[in-house]
Design a protein around this motif. Structure first.
Motif, PDB file in Angstrom:
ATOM      1  N   ASP A   1       0.543  -0.805   0.129  1.00 21.80           N
ATOM      2  CA  ASP A   1      -0.122   0.355   0.446  1.00 21.80           C
ATOM      3  C   ASP A   1       0.850   1.478  -0.006  1.00 21.80           C
ATOM      4  O   ASP A   1       0.267   2.796  -0.416  1.00 21.80           O
ATOM      5  CB  ASP A   1      -0.890   0.052   1.231  1.00 21.80           C
ATOM      6  N   LEU A   2       2.090   1.417   0.274  1.00 23.54           N
ATOM      7  CA  LEU A   2       2.959   2.108   0.153  1.00 23.54           C
ATOM      8  C   LEU A   2       3.830   2.978  -0.204  1.00 23.54           C
ATOM      9  O   LEU A   2       3.709   2.261  -1.971  1.00 23.54           O
ATOM     10  CB  LEU A   2       4.141   2.209   1.408  1.00 23.54           C
ATOM     11  N   PRO A   3       4.229   3.744  -0.575  1.00 20.18           N
ATOM     12  CA  PRO A   3       4.052   4.403  -2.411  1.00 20.18           C
ATOM     13  C   PRO A   3       5.273   4.092  -2.559  1.00 20.18           C
ATOM     14  O   PRO A   3       6.998   3.510  -1.333  1.00 20.18           O
ATOM     15  CB  PRO A   3       4.408   6.396  -1.485  1.00 20.18           C
ATOM     16  N   LEU A   4       6.192   4.159  -3.663  1.00 22.23           N
ATOM     17  CA  LEU A   4       7.122   2.955  -4.147  1.00 22.23           C
ATOM     18  C   LEU A   4       8.705   4.451  -4.493  1.00 22.23           C
ATOM     19  O   LEU A   4       8.840   5.598  -4.984  1.00 22.23           O
ATOM     20  CB  LEU A   4       7.379   2.777  -4.996  1.00 22.23           C
ATOM     21  N   LEU A   5      10.046   4.560  -3.976  1.00 19.18           N
ATOM     22  CA  LEU A   5      10.837   5.452  -3.938  1.00 19.18           C
ATOM     23  C   LEU A   5      11.330   5.185  -5.122  1.00 19.18           C
ATOM     24  O   LEU A   5      12.639   4.093  -4.490  1.00 19.18           O
ATOM     25  CB  LEU A   5      11.042   6.222  -2.799  1.00 19.18           C
ATOM     26  N   VAL A   6      11.382   5.319  -5.980  1.00 13.82           N
ATOM     27  CA  VAL A   6      12.877   4.990  -6.680  1.00 13.82           C
ATOM     28  C   VAL A   6      14.210   5.408  -7.741  1.00 13.82           C
ATOM     29  O   VAL A   6      13.196   6.506  -8.006  1.00 13.82           O
ATOM     30  CB  VAL A   6      11.867   3.846  -8.167  1.00 13.82           C
ATOM     31  N   VAL A   7      15.085   4.715  -7.004  1.00  9.34           N
ATOM     32  CA  VAL A   7      15.815   5.789  -7.026  1.00  9.34           C
ATOM     33  C   VAL A   7      17.228   4.928  -9.067  1.00  9.34           C
ATOM     34  O   VAL A   7      17.402   3.729  -8.000  1.00  9.34           O
ATOM     35  CB  VAL A   7      16.511   5.591  -5.798  1.00  9.34           C
ATOM     36  N   ASN A   8      17.773   6.443  -9.106  1.00  9.85           N
ATOM     37  CA  ASN A   8      18.681   4.963 -10.329  1.00  9.85           C
ATOM     38  C   ASN A   8      19.975   5.185  -9.035  1.00  9.85           C
ATOM     39  O   ASN A   8      19.939   5.369  -8.546  1.00  9.85           O
ATOM     40  CB  ASN A   8      19.409   5.825 -10.936  1.00  9.85           C
ATOM     41  N   GLY A   9      20.779   3.460  -9.448  1.00  8.85           N
ATOM     42  CA  GLY A   9      21.812   2.909  -8.558  1.00  8.85           C
ATOM     43  C   GLY A   9      23.398   4.037  -8.772  1.00  8.85           C
ATOM     44  O   GLY A   9      24.143   3.469  -8.125  1.00  8.85           O
ATOM     45  N   ASP A  10      23.274   4.346  -9.748  1.00  6.78           N
ATOM     46  CA  ASP A  10      23.837   5.763  -9.757  1.00  6.78           C
ATOM     47  C   ASP A  10      24.493   6.998  -9.098  1.00  6.78           C
ATOM     48  O   ASP A  10      24.810   8.216  -9.438  1.00  6.78           O
ATOM     49  CB  ASP A  10      25.013   5.636 -11.493  1.00  6.78           C
ATOM     50  N   ILE A  11      23.538   7.287  -8.335  1.00  2.17           N
ATOM     51  CA  ILE A  11      22.624   8.844  -8.018  1.00  2.17           C
ATOM     52  C   ILE A  11      23.395   8.829  -6.390  1.00  2.17           C
ATOM     53  O   ILE A  11      23.630   8.286  -5.769  1.00  2.17           O
ATOM     54  CB  ILE A  11      21.691   8.524  -7.857  1.00  2.17           C
ATOM     55  N   LEU A  12      24.052   9.354  -6.551  1.00  4.13           N
ATOM     56  CA  LEU A  12      25.210  10.484  -5.050  1.00  4.13           C
ATOM     57  C   LEU A  12      23.429  11.780  -4.636  1.00  4.13           C
ATOM     58  O   LEU A  12      24.073  12.436  -5.591  1.00  4.13           O
ATOM     59  CB  LEU A  12      26.486  10.883  -5.146  1.00  4.13           C
ATOM     60  N   THR A  13      23.161  11.675  -3.997  1.00  2.00           N
ATOM     61  CA  THR A  13      22.492  13.337  -2.865  1.00  2.00           C
ATOM     62  C   THR A  13      21.878  13.676  -1.825  1.00  2.00           C
ATOM     63  O   THR A  13      22.120  12.021  -1.067  1.00  2.00           O
ATOM     64  CB  THR A  13      21.327  12.868  -4.375  1.00  2.00           C
ATOM     65  N   SER A  14      21.544  14.748  -1.169  1.00  2.00           N
ATOM     66  CA  SER A  14      20.770  14.911   0.025  1.00  2.00           C
ATOM     67  C   SER A  14      19.579  15.490   0.100  1.00  2.00           C
ATOM     68  O   SER A  14      19.424  15.797   0.838  1.00  2.00           O
ATOM     69  CB  SER A  14      22.414  15.497   0.216  1.00  2.00           C
ATOM     70  N   VAL A  15      18.986  14.426  -1.260  1.00  2.00           N
ATOM     71  CA  VAL A  15      17.551  15.092  -1.769  1.00  2.00           C
ATOM     72  C   VAL A  15      17.105  14.721   0.405  1.00  2.00           C
ATOM     73  O   VAL A  15      17.138  13.744   0.826  1.00  2.00           O
ATOM     74  CB  VAL A  15      17.522  15.010  -2.090  1.00  2.00           C
ATOM     75  N   ASP A  16      15.944  15.817   0.250  1.00  3.16           N
ATOM     76  CA  ASP A  16      15.316  15.330   2.032  1.00  3.16           C
ATOM     77  C   ASP A  16      14.448  14.524   1.302  1.00  3.16           C
ATOM     78  O   ASP A  16      13.396  14.966   0.196  1.00  3.16           O
ATOM     79  CB  ASP A  16      14.688  16.644   2.062  1.00  3.16           C
ATOM     80  N   PHE A  17      14.247  12.853   0.943  1.00  2.00           N
ATOM     81  CA  PHE A  17      13.202  12.382   1.295  1.00  2.00           C
ATOM     82  C   PHE A  17      11.400  12.783   1.501  1.00  2.00           C
ATOM     83  O   PHE A  17      10.353  12.536   1.016  1.00  2.00           O
ATOM     84  CB  PHE A  17      13.896  10.807   1.509  1.00  2.00           C
ATOM     85  N   ARG A  18      11.608  13.092   2.374  1.00  2.00           N
ATOM     86  CA  ARG A  18      10.598  13.158   3.524  1.00  2.00           C
ATOM     87  C   ARG A  18       9.891  14.194   2.929  1.00  2.00           C
ATOM     88  O   ARG A  18       8.719  14.526   3.258  1.00  2.00           O
ATOM     89  CB  ARG A  18      11.166  13.577   4.587  1.00  2.00           C
ATOM     90  N   ALA A  19      10.533  15.322   2.549  1.00  2.66           N
ATOM     91  CA  ALA A  19       9.878  17.088   2.128  1.00  2.66           C
ATOM     92  C   ALA A  19       9.092  16.184   0.850  1.00  2.66           C
ATOM     93  O   ALA A  19       8.371  17.083  -0.268  1.00  2.66           O
ATOM     94  CB  ALA A  19      10.764  17.782   1.301  1.00  2.66           C
ATOM     95  N   MET A  20      10.244  15.246  -0.257  1.00  5.05           N
ATOM     96  CA  MET A  20       9.166  15.046  -1.526  1.00  5.05           C
ATOM     97  C   MET A  20       8.464  13.894  -1.723  1.00  5.05           C
ATOM     98  O   MET A  20       8.037  14.316  -1.897  1.00  5.05           O
ATOM     99  CB  MET A  20      10.571  13.815  -1.517  1.00  5.05           C
ATOM    100  N   LEU A  21       8.485  13.789   0.205  1.00  9.50           N
ATOM    101  CA  LEU A  21       6.981  12.557   0.284  1.00  9.50           C
ATOM    102  C   LEU A  21       5.884  13.568   0.420  1.00  9.50           C
ATOM    103  O   LEU A  21       5.125  13.247   0.462  1.00  9.50           O
ATOM    104  CB  LEU A  21       7.643  11.746   1.350  1.00  9.50           C
ATOM    105  N   GLU A  22       6.295  14.510   1.805  1.00 11.31           N
ATOM    106  CA  GLU A  22       4.997  15.452   1.632  1.00 11.31           C
ATOM    107  C   GLU A  22       4.641  16.047   0.627  1.00 11.31           C
ATOM    108  O   GLU A  22       3.158  16.530   0.274  1.00 11.31           O
ATOM    109  CB  GLU A  22       5.401  16.523   2.807  1.00 11.31           C
ATOM    110  N   PHE A  23       5.594  16.718  -0.514  1.00 10.74           N
ATOM    111  CA  PHE A  23       5.377  17.393  -1.949  1.00 10.74           C
ATOM    112  C   PHE A  23       3.505  16.155  -2.707  1.00 10.74           C
ATOM    113  O   PHE A  23       3.646  16.569  -3.022  1.00 10.74           O
ATOM    114  CB  PHE A  23       6.509  17.767  -2.254  1.00 10.74           C
ATOM    115  N   HIS A  24       4.421  14.568  -2.854  1.00  5.58           N
ATOM    116  CA  HIS A  24       3.778  14.141  -3.894  1.00  5.58           C
ATOM    117  C   HIS A  24       2.457  14.422  -3.049  1.00  5.58           C
ATOM    118  O   HIS A  24       1.630  13.928  -3.662  1.00  5.58           O
ATOM    119  CB  HIS A  24       4.992  13.151  -2.999  1.00  5.58           C
ATOM    120  N   ARG A  25       2.060  13.798  -1.858  1.00  4.47           N
ATOM    121  CA  ARG A  25       0.627  13.811  -1.191  1.00  4.47           C
ATOM    122  C   ARG A  25       0.213  14.595  -0.751  1.00  4.47           C
ATOM    123  O   ARG A  25      -1.031  14.977  -1.191  1.00  4.47           O
ATOM    124  CB  ARG A  25       1.275  12.984   0.594  1.00  4.47           C
ATOM    125  N   GLU A  26       1.156  16.566  -1.045  1.00 12.32           N
ATOM    126  CA  GLU A  26       0.314  17.413  -1.269  1.00 12.32           C
ATOM    127  C   GLU A  26      -0.396  17.634  -2.062  1.00 12.32           C
ATOM    128  O   GLU A  26      -1.882  18.198  -2.010  1.00 12.32           O
ATOM    129  CB  GLU A  26       1.154  18.392  -0.732  1.00 12.32           C
TER     130      GLU A  26
END
Length: 359
Positions: A226-251
């Motif tokens: 039932d949960l959303p899926l966070l899909v990431v390419n395996g060659d990515i380096l990032t400090s993105v705020d995944f929690r903020a991304m989920l909040e944006f997605h839901r909003e």
């Protein structure tokens, strides 16, 4: 509820710049800034999501905060901020947060001055992020040959750890506890390093592609609940705020949220605009900004059903299919560190950046 004297309150004025606001937001790291007057009375709030929406609208970082507040008002997003008295009980604050779908509430004294801010994270146990992770790690890494002749690209070392381990660590730190990894090229080296994920604080399962399935094909075999899926390419380096991304997605009630990075291209010549044979203007070495796909996506579980199981399928194909089906596909601007380690130049930069502690 007593004020927290050790916390820096994210106060900003209408005359400060967006750039200064972003620096303050990053420093305080609570996802919100408080626009106040000279007496620290609240004028408005600007959240992480507000900033990312402004980036998509093309706002310049040297514009004033007051202009961003005006932009929000023009777009119907400038309602009166939700506040509470400093002595509000925790259960009252949590109820307000639930009702208004917010994570922070400014707390006011008897003179309506901001004296503290209530954070959802301080009332709830350090929470598991309610998403499952999915890492695409099956590629050949041809552009990094000969380094990838005997090592899959996600396992190339950066500052003593594979690229993939840096990424898995970021997912764990964000509160993600279940991760699937799709593999194909030299899959055994990935499985032998991570096993079931227990040593890395999460559960890992593997989806082995018996043939290359494209950049989205493995999603057809994903174990989704039932949960959303966070899909990431395996060659990515990032400090993105995944929690903020989920909040944006839901909003925004999205079916898919695409992480995008602003990319600027400068043409090293004077560009001439013509009408027929007539020159009507010339721009010397102009720059153009575009949003590029950052290889990070949040998708609803039902999206996986739109991926065919019998053939290779790429992420642009999936995005096009969703849009054609009138599903909601939105963009989340990544303003944090992000690097696609796809070529030798980026690989060298990744090593330098991690050594400097940038990531």
């Amino acid at each position: 509820m007593p004020a927290n004297p050790s916390r820096e309150l994210p106060f900003i004025t209408s005359s400060n710049t967006i750039r200064e606001l972003m620096n303050l937001m990053d420093r305080c790291a609570i996802g919100i800034t408080l626009v106040v007057d000279e007496d620290t009375r609240l004028i408005g709030t600007i959240t992480d999501g507000d900033v990312r929406r402004a980036i998509l609208l093309g706002i310049e970082l040297d514009q004033q905060v007051g202009e961003l507040l005006a932009t929000r008002k023009d777009n119907g997003r400038n309602g009166r901020p939700v506040t509470a008295p400093i002595d509000a009980r925790p259960e009252e604050l949590l109820q307000l947060m639930t009702e208004h779908h917010i994570r922070q509430i400014p707390l006011l004294d008897a003179e309506d001055r901001v004296v503290d801010i209530a954070l959802e994270s301080e009332y709830l146990a350090a929470s598991i992020l309610p998403v499952d992770g999915f890492i695409m790690a099956g590629g050949f890494g041809k552009r990094l040959m000969p380094l990838t002749a005997k090592c899959p690209k996600p396992m190339l070392p950066i500052s003593g750890k594979p690229i993939l381990e840096h990424l898995v660590g970021k997912l764990h730190a964000a509160g993600i506890r279940n991760v699937s990894i799709s593999t194909h090229y030299l899959a055994e080296s990935i499985v032998e390093h991570f096993h079931d994920g227990k040593d890395f604080g999460l559960h890992i399962e593997y989806i082995d592609e018996d043939r290359p399935m494209g950049t989205a094909g493995a999603l057809a075999r994903a174990s989704v609940g039932d949960l959303p899926l966070l899909v990431v390419n395996g060659d990515i380096l990032t400090s993105v705020d995944f929690r903020a991304m989920l909040e944006f997605h839901r909003e925004h009630s999205a079916d898919m949220t695409i992480g995008v990075q602003q990319y600027e291209v400068q043409i090293p010549y004077g560009v001439v605009t013509t009408e027929g044979i007539d020159a009507v203007r010339i721009a010397e070495k102009p720059s153009f900004r575009h949003f590029v796909n950052a290889g990070i996506y949040l998708i609803q579980p039902t999206v996986c059903q739109m991926v065919p199981q019998d053939r290779a399928f790429d992420m642009p194909d999936l995005i096009t299919r969703l849009i054609s089906a009138h599903k909601r596909v939105i963009c989340f601007p990544i303003r944090e560190y992000w690097l696609d380690v796809g070529q030798m130049e980026q690989y060298m930069r990744a090593s330098t950046d991690t050594a400097r502690g940038v990531v």
